[in-house]
Write a protein that holds these residues in place. Sequence first.
Motif, PDB file in Angstrom:
ATOM      1  N   ALA A  49     -15.315 -30.932  24.211  1.00 50.79           N
ATOM      2  CA  ALA A  49     -15.035 -29.583  24.729  1.00 50.79           C
ATOM      3  C   ALA A  49     -16.212 -28.654  24.486  1.00 50.79           C
ATOM      4  CB  ALA A  49     -13.763 -29.027  24.082  1.00 50.79           C
ATOM      5  N   ALA A  50     -16.791 -28.710  23.291  1.00 53.01           N
ATOM      6  CA  ALA A  50     -17.953 -27.865  22.992  1.00 53.01           C
ATOM      7  C   ALA A  50     -19.131 -28.242  23.882  1.00 53.01           C
ATOM      8  CB  ALA A  50     -18.330 -27.994  21.521  1.00 53.01           C
ATOM      9  N   THR A  51     -19.359 -29.537  24.052  1.00 50.25           N
ATOM     10  CA  THR A  51     -20.461 -30.000  24.896  1.00 50.25           C
ATOM     11  C   THR A  51     -20.254 -29.576  26.349  1.00 50.25           C
ATOM     12  OG1 THR A  51     -20.801 -31.869  23.409  1.00 50.25           O
ATOM     13  CG2 THR A  51     -21.781 -32.032  25.611  1.00 50.25           C
ATOM     14  N   ALA A  52     -19.026 -29.669  26.829  1.00 46.00           N
ATOM     15  CA  ALA A  52     -18.738 -29.239  28.205  1.00 46.00           C
ATOM     16  C   ALA A  52     -19.017 -27.747  28.381  1.00 46.00           C
ATOM     17  CB  ALA A  52     -17.288 -29.560  28.563  1.00 46.00           C
ATOM     18  N   ALA A  53     -18.636 -26.942  27.406  1.00 43.27           N
ATOM     19  CA  ALA A  53     -18.898 -25.500  27.486  1.00 43.27           C
ATOM     20  C   ALA A  53     -20.404 -25.224  27.505  1.00 43.27           C
ATOM     21  CB  ALA A  53     -18.241 -24.784  26.314  1.00 43.27           C
ATOM     22  N   LEU A  57     -22.872 -23.583  30.478  1.00 47.47           N
ATOM     23  CA  LEU A  57     -23.864 -22.515  30.322  1.00 47.47           C
ATOM     24  C   LEU A  57     -25.210 -22.931  30.910  1.00 47.47           C
ATOM     25  CD1 LEU A  57     -23.115 -21.195  26.714  1.00 47.47           C
ATOM     26  CD2 LEU A  57     -22.470 -20.163  28.908  1.00 47.47           C
ATOM     27  N   VAL A  58     -25.580 -24.181  30.708  1.00 41.89           N
ATOM     28  CA  VAL A  58     -26.833 -24.679  31.290  1.00 41.89           C
ATOM     29  C   VAL A  58     -26.747 -24.657  32.814  1.00 41.89           C
ATOM     30  CG1 VAL A  58     -28.338 -26.697  31.534  1.00 41.89           C
ATOM     31  CG2 VAL A  58     -27.441 -26.069  29.286  1.00 41.89           C
ATOM     32  N   GLY A  59     -25.610 -25.075  33.363  1.00 39.37           N
ATOM     33  CA  GLY A  59     -25.422 -25.067  34.811  1.00 39.37           C
ATOM     34  C   GLY A  59     -25.501 -23.666  35.388  1.00 39.37           C
ATOM     35  N   ILE A  60     -24.876 -22.714  34.710  1.00 44.91           N
ATOM     36  CA  ILE A  60     -24.947 -21.316  35.163  1.00 44.91           C
ATOM     37  C   ILE A  60     -26.388 -20.832  35.123  1.00 44.91           C
ATOM     38  CG2 ILE A  60     -24.286 -18.949  34.556  1.00 44.91           C
ATOM     39  CD1 ILE A  60     -21.576 -20.199  33.583  1.00 44.91           C
ATOM     40  N   GLY A  61     -27.079 -21.160  34.044  1.00 45.01           N
ATOM     41  CA  GLY A  61     -28.484 -20.765  33.930  1.00 45.01           C
ATOM     42  C   GLY A  61     -29.347 -21.378  35.018  1.00 45.01           C
ATOM     43  N   ALA A  62     -29.087 -22.642  35.340  1.00 43.64           N
ATOM     44  CA  ALA A  62     -29.857 -23.297  36.402  1.00 43.64           C
ATOM     45  C   ALA A  62     -29.595 -22.631  37.746  1.00 43.64           C
ATOM     46  CB  ALA A  62     -29.514 -24.787  36.457  1.00 43.64           C
ATOM     47  N   ALA A  63     -28.341 -22.280  37.999  1.00 41.55           N
ATOM     48  CA  ALA A  63     -28.002 -21.620  39.262  1.00 41.55           C
ATOM     49  C   ALA A  63     -28.633 -20.236  39.367  1.00 41.55           C
ATOM     50  CB  ALA A  63     -26.488 -21.524  39.410  1.00 41.55           C
ATOM     51  N   LEU A  64     -28.748 -19.547  38.242  1.00 37.83           N
ATOM     52  CA  LEU A  64     -29.317 -18.202  38.228  1.00 37.83           C
ATOM     53  C   LEU A  64     -30.824 -18.192  37.988  1.00 37.83           C
ATOM     54  CD1 LEU A  64     -26.608 -16.393  36.063  1.00 37.83           C
ATOM     55  CD2 LEU A  64     -26.883 -16.291  38.551  1.00 37.83           C
ATOM     56  N   HIS A  65     -31.395 -19.370  37.712  1.00 39.54           N
ATOM     57  CA  HIS A  65     -32.810 -19.482  37.348  1.00 39.54           C
ATOM     58  C   HIS A  65     -33.119 -18.592  36.136  1.00 39.54           C
ATOM     59  CE1 HIS A  65     -33.392 -21.752  40.980  1.00 39.54           C
ATOM     60  NE2 HIS A  65     -32.846 -20.778  41.675  1.00 39.54           N
ATOM     61  N   GLU A  66     -32.231 -18.667  35.184  1.00 42.24           N
ATOM     62  CA  GLU A  66     -32.311 -17.833  33.980  1.00 42.24           C
ATOM     63  C   GLU A  66     -31.837 -18.668  32.793  1.00 42.24           C
ATOM     64  OE1 GLU A  66     -33.475 -14.337  32.535  1.00 42.24           O
ATOM     65  OE2 GLU A  66     -33.205 -14.478  34.693  1.00 42.24           O
ATOM     66  N   PRO A  67     -32.532 -18.649  31.659  1.00 40.07           N
ATOM     67  CA  PRO A  67     -32.030 -19.403  30.506  1.00 40.07           C
ATOM     68  C   PRO A  67     -30.795 -18.718  29.915  1.00 40.07           C
ATOM     69  CG  PRO A  67     -34.007 -18.187  29.905  1.00 40.07           C
ATOM     70  CD  PRO A  67     -33.793 -17.976  31.373  1.00 40.07           C
ATOM     71  N   VAL A  68     -29.660 -19.354  30.043  1.00 40.12           N
ATOM     72  CA  VAL A  68     -28.415 -18.778  29.540  1.00 40.12           C
ATOM     73  C   VAL A  68     -28.054 -19.373  28.177  1.00 40.12           C
ATOM     74  CG1 VAL A  68     -25.933 -18.505  29.982  1.00 40.12           C
ATOM     75  CG2 VAL A  68     -27.573 -18.250  31.850  1.00 40.12           C
ATOM     76  N   LEU A  69     -28.322 -20.642  27.998  1.00 42.99           N
ATOM     77  CA  LEU A  69     -28.015 -21.282  26.723  1.00 42.99           C
ATOM     78  C   LEU A  69     -29.098 -20.940  25.710  1.00 42.99           C
ATOM     79  CD1 LEU A  69     -26.339 -23.170  24.943  1.00 42.99           C
ATOM     80  CD2 LEU A  69     -27.703 -25.062  25.825  1.00 42.99           C
ATOM     81  N   ILE A  70     -28.712 -20.203  24.677  1.00 43.85           N
ATOM     82  CA  ILE A  70     -29.616 -19.902  23.568  1.00 43.85           C
ATOM     83  C   ILE A  70     -29.001 -20.499  22.306  1.00 43.85           C
ATOM     84  CG2 ILE A  70     -30.633 -17.854  24.641  1.00 43.85           C
ATOM     85  CD1 ILE A  70     -28.746 -16.136  22.893  1.00 43.85           C
ATOM     86  N   PRO A  71     -29.795 -20.811  21.304  1.00 43.87           N
ATOM     87  CA  PRO A  71     -29.261 -21.464  20.101  1.00 43.87           C
ATOM     88  C   PRO A  71     -28.041 -20.784  19.471  1.00 43.87           C
ATOM     89  CG  PRO A  71     -31.646 -21.545  20.069  1.00 43.87           C
ATOM     90  CD  PRO A  71     -31.261 -20.688  21.245  1.00 43.87           C
ATOM     91  N   LEU A 160     -25.552 -11.559  30.704  1.00 44.91           N
ATOM     92  CA  LEU A 160     -25.468 -13.011  30.575  1.00 44.91           C
ATOM     93  C   LEU A 160     -24.888 -13.407  29.215  1.00 44.91           C
ATOM     94  CD1 LEU A 160     -28.807 -14.131  32.244  1.00 44.91           C
ATOM     95  CD2 LEU A 160     -26.487 -14.450  33.125  1.00 44.91           C
ATOM     96  N   LEU A 161     -25.299 -12.719  28.178  1.00 43.01           N
ATOM     97  CA  LEU A 161     -24.779 -13.011  26.846  1.00 43.01           C
ATOM     98  C   LEU A 161     -23.288 -12.688  26.779  1.00 43.01           C
ATOM     99  CD1 LEU A 161     -25.416 -13.876  23.893  1.00 43.01           C
ATOM    100  CD2 LEU A 161     -25.617 -11.440  23.403  1.00 43.01           C
ATOM    101  N   PHE A 162     -22.905 -11.534  27.302  1.00 41.67           N
ATOM    102  CA  PHE A 162     -21.491 -11.161  27.303  1.00 41.67           C
ATOM    103  C   PHE A 162     -20.663 -12.193  28.063  1.00 41.67           C
ATOM    104  CE2 PHE A 162     -17.906  -8.992  29.378  1.00 41.67           C
ATOM    105  CZ  PHE A 162     -17.187  -8.625  28.251  1.00 41.67           C
ATOM    106  N   GLY A 163     -21.108 -12.550  29.255  1.00 39.49           N
ATOM    107  CA  GLY A 163     -20.388 -13.554  30.042  1.00 39.49           C
ATOM    108  C   GLY A 163     -20.327 -14.895  29.340  1.00 39.49           C
ATOM    109  N   SER A 164     -21.395 -15.265  28.668  1.00 39.27           N
ATOM    110  CA  SER A 164     -21.427 -16.541  27.948  1.00 39.27           C
ATOM    111  C   SER A 164     -20.433 -16.560  26.798  1.00 39.27           C
ATOM    112  CB  SER A 164     -22.839 -16.804  27.417  1.00 39.27           C
ATOM    113  OG  SER A 164     -23.742 -16.924  28.475  1.00 39.27           O
ATOM    114  N   THR A 165     -20.346 -15.462  26.062  1.00 34.13           N
ATOM    115  CA  THR A 165     -19.397 -15.420  24.946  1.00 34.13           C
ATOM    116  C   THR A 165     -17.958 -15.463  25.453  1.00 34.13           C
ATOM    117  OG1 THR A 165     -19.471 -12.994  24.830  1.00 34.13           O
ATOM    118  CG2 THR A 165     -20.974 -14.221  23.380  1.00 34.13           C
TER     119      THR A 165
END
Length: 190
Positions: A49-53, A57-71, A160-165
């Motif tokens: 479940a954590a990996t899927a989430a 985030l990586v998929g959203i970032g790829a679609a937006l051409h923006e790094p969404v997944l941060i450590p 992006l951070l708000f949406g990610s959380t």
Amino acid sequence: MSTDIAPRPDPAPAVGGSAPGPNRGRLARMAGRAPARPTPAAAAHNVSAATAALLALVGIGAALHEPVLIPPLAASAALVHCAPALPLAQPRSVVVGHLLGTAAGYLVALVADGSAWAAALAAGATLALTTLARTPHSPACATAVVIVLQEPAPARFVPLLFGSTVLLVLTAYAASRVRRAAPRYPAYWW
């Protein structure tokens, strides 16, 4: 000579007949405080479940051409999926904690250069803010560090951070309802 504590019985000799060292009893007591090992099904569920989430985030970032997944978001995913009952993992702490970390990061970045010293100050300020706001979330301190060291544009980063959380909270909510034996998430919303 009297003592305030009852004497402890000597620990049993170790296998092989050798007597344990003076710290052996202390180590055994400390080892007994670790959390119980999850069942294989629970571990597989939590990790997948954590990996899927995180992959979302990586998929959203790829679609937006923006790094969404941060450590810090990876650390948040681990908390909400693998320790869902902790105060650190509750929605209030995840979402508001990261927003407070964002505010502290940008404020410190305004008055200080992007040095490691400033990043440490931003992390400390985040810890103070989250403590005062009753929103403990240690990954939020890392968010402040990322902001000071990387200086992302606020107009893109904050939404992006708000949406990610919010996504992490919703995926943890959904995952806790998929597996019948999983603990229910969240323990409280606000």
